[in-house]
Design a protein around this motif. Structure first.
Motif, PDB file in Angstrom:
ATOM      1  N   ALA A 187       0.641  -1.246   0.229  1.00  0.00           N
ATOM      2  CA  ALA A 187      -0.050  -0.058  -0.028  1.00  0.00           C
ATOM      3  C   ALA A 187       1.197   1.661  -0.373  1.00  0.00           C
ATOM      4  O   ALA A 187       1.932   1.584   0.471  1.00  0.00           O
ATOM      5  N   ALA A 188       0.077   2.464  -0.460  1.00  0.00           N
ATOM      6  CA  ALA A 188       1.708   3.466  -0.498  1.00  0.00           C
ATOM      7  C   ALA A 188       0.225   4.437  -0.077  1.00  0.00           C
ATOM      8  O   ALA A 188      -0.531   5.013  -0.756  1.00  0.00           O
ATOM      9  N   VAL A 189       0.967   6.063   0.415  1.00  0.00           N
ATOM     10  CA  VAL A 189      -0.163   7.592  -0.086  1.00  0.00           C
ATOM     11  C   VAL A 189       0.452   8.078  -0.404  1.00  0.00           C
ATOM     12  O   VAL A 189       2.335   8.566   0.031  1.00  0.00           O
ATOM     13  N   VAL A 190       0.140   8.854  -1.519  1.00  0.00           N
ATOM     14  CA  VAL A 190       1.323   9.821  -2.083  1.00  0.00           C
ATOM     15  C   VAL A 190      -0.237  11.421  -1.982  1.00  0.00           C
ATOM     16  O   VAL A 190      -0.374  11.369  -2.590  1.00  0.00           O
ATOM     17  N   VAL A 200       5.757  11.020  -0.615  1.00  0.00           N
ATOM     18  CA  VAL A 200       5.746   9.316  -0.091  1.00  0.00           C
ATOM     19  C   VAL A 200       5.572   8.587   0.647  1.00  0.00           C
ATOM     20  O   VAL A 200       6.778   8.018   0.838  1.00  0.00           O
ATOM     21  N   VAL A 201       4.234   7.386   0.855  1.00  0.00           N
ATOM     22  CA  VAL A 201       4.590   6.516   2.334  1.00  0.00           C
ATOM     23  C   VAL A 201       4.530   5.578   1.545  1.00  0.00           C
ATOM     24  O   VAL A 201       3.062   5.367   0.834  1.00  0.00           O
ATOM     25  N   ARG A 202       5.656   3.927   1.606  1.00  0.00           N
ATOM     26  CA  ARG A 202       4.703   3.069   1.399  1.00  0.00           C
ATOM     27  C   ARG A 202       5.314   2.085   2.804  1.00  0.00           C
ATOM     28  O   ARG A 202       6.105   2.085   3.408  1.00  0.00           O
ATOM     29  N   ALA A 203       4.314   1.123   2.850  1.00  0.00           N
ATOM     30  CA  ALA A 203       4.046   0.491   3.780  1.00  0.00           C
ATOM     31  C   ALA A 203       3.226  -1.087   3.730  1.00  0.00           C
ATOM     32  O   ALA A 203       2.307  -0.708   2.728  1.00  0.00           O
ATOM     33  N   PRO A 204       3.571  -2.081   4.448  1.00  0.00           N
ATOM     34  CA  PRO A 204       1.996  -3.100   4.377  1.00  0.00           C
ATOM     35  C   PRO A 204       0.880  -2.411   4.994  1.00  0.00           C
ATOM     36  O   PRO A 204       0.971  -1.359   5.672  1.00  0.00           O
ATOM     37  N   LEU A 205       0.106  -2.699   4.248  1.00  0.00           N
ATOM     38  CA  LEU A 205      -1.568  -2.063   4.707  1.00  0.00           C
ATOM     39  C   LEU A 205      -1.796  -1.506   6.030  1.00  0.00           C
ATOM     40  O   LEU A 205      -2.557  -0.607   6.523  1.00  0.00           O
TER      41      LEU A 205
END
Length: 251
Positions: A187-190, A200-205
């Motif tokens: 999952a990610a949030v931009v 940009v944030v990437r991580a397991p949900l």
């Protein structure tokens, strides 16, 4: 006179189309969302064009400004962030212009999710893994969504899911998606895609809300969930395969 609904792109001033630049250059009146559209885009307008920030205006006031420009015989630029095809409130404005007999056209723009995907350096459709992208928005403090389009119903497909307008409720969104995608799903949030302060944030949900909070993400963000975000070892597409090339050669 024509009212041009123009997609101003996701935020970077140079992410507008050549067509948009040409149209802006002929418009004597411009209505724009000041909180979302970069002011540098307004530089493409004639120097003496009327510039109206709509962020504090109601819909009827916006339409009244367009109608007044119509009476003066002026082309109007109605600037929206991203692209007009999704979550733009185009339909209700166009409906009123049709009733008033005011002609209008759409000039498409770069959508926010496309700029955010570029920041992630990811294709959202990967052969054999995900061939569908679902664009959705979150309904808290906004217009309701149909019962058939709740997050749970959309998550049943387990396709690449892109959620707009939901950064303020990220923990709630993740909690609703976990039973369908699982805690380890990529999952990610931009936030503020294409802007100088892009994050940009990437991580397991399951970890995404905490990671996004650490990064200070609270608004103007696009949420991504799906296996395509971390795909490896997938098959090549048929597009450039030897079999397709041979078929095109008539072999």
């Amino acid at each position: 006179m024509t009212c041009f609904f123009i997609g101003a792109g996701p935020g970077a001033p140079d992410l507008i189309t050549l067509r948009a630049q040409r149209v802006l250059a002929r418009c004597r009146t411009c209505l724009y969302a000041g909180s979302l559209v970069p002011t540098a885009v307004l530089d493409h307008l004639p120097a003496d064009a009327r510039r109206i920030d709509t962020q504090a205006l109601e819909l009827d006031e916006i339409v009244a400004e367009i109608a007044a420009a119509h009476e003066r015989g002026e082309d109007v630029a109605r600037l929206h962030s991203g692209d007009l095809s999704v979550f733009s409130a185009l339909a209700e404005q166009a409906r009123r212009l049709d009733r008033l007999g005011i002609p209008w056209e759409i000039v498409p723009g770069v959508p926010a999710f496309a700029a955010a995907a570029a920041a992630l350096r990811r294709e959202l459709t990967v052969p054999g893994l995900s061939q569908a992208v679902i664009l959705a928005r979150y309904a808290r403090n906004a217009s309701p969504v149909p019962d058939s389009e709740t997050l749970e119903r959309l998550a049943e497909h387990r396709s690449t899911l892109v959620v707009h307008l939901g950064a303020h409720a990220l923990a709630e969104i993740v909690a609703r998606l976990l039973p369908y995608y699982g805690p380890d799903c990529p999952a990610a949030v931009v936030a503020d895609a294409s802007r100088p302060d892009e994050r940009v944030v990437r991580a397991p949900l399951a970890e995404l809300p905490a990671r996004a909070a650490e990064a200070g993400v609270r608004r103007n963000a696009v949420i991504f969930v799906g296996r395509a975000l971390a795909a490896e070892g997938f098959c090549d597409s048929h597009l450039y395969s030897p079999a397709r090339a041979a078929s095109l050669r008539g072999e």
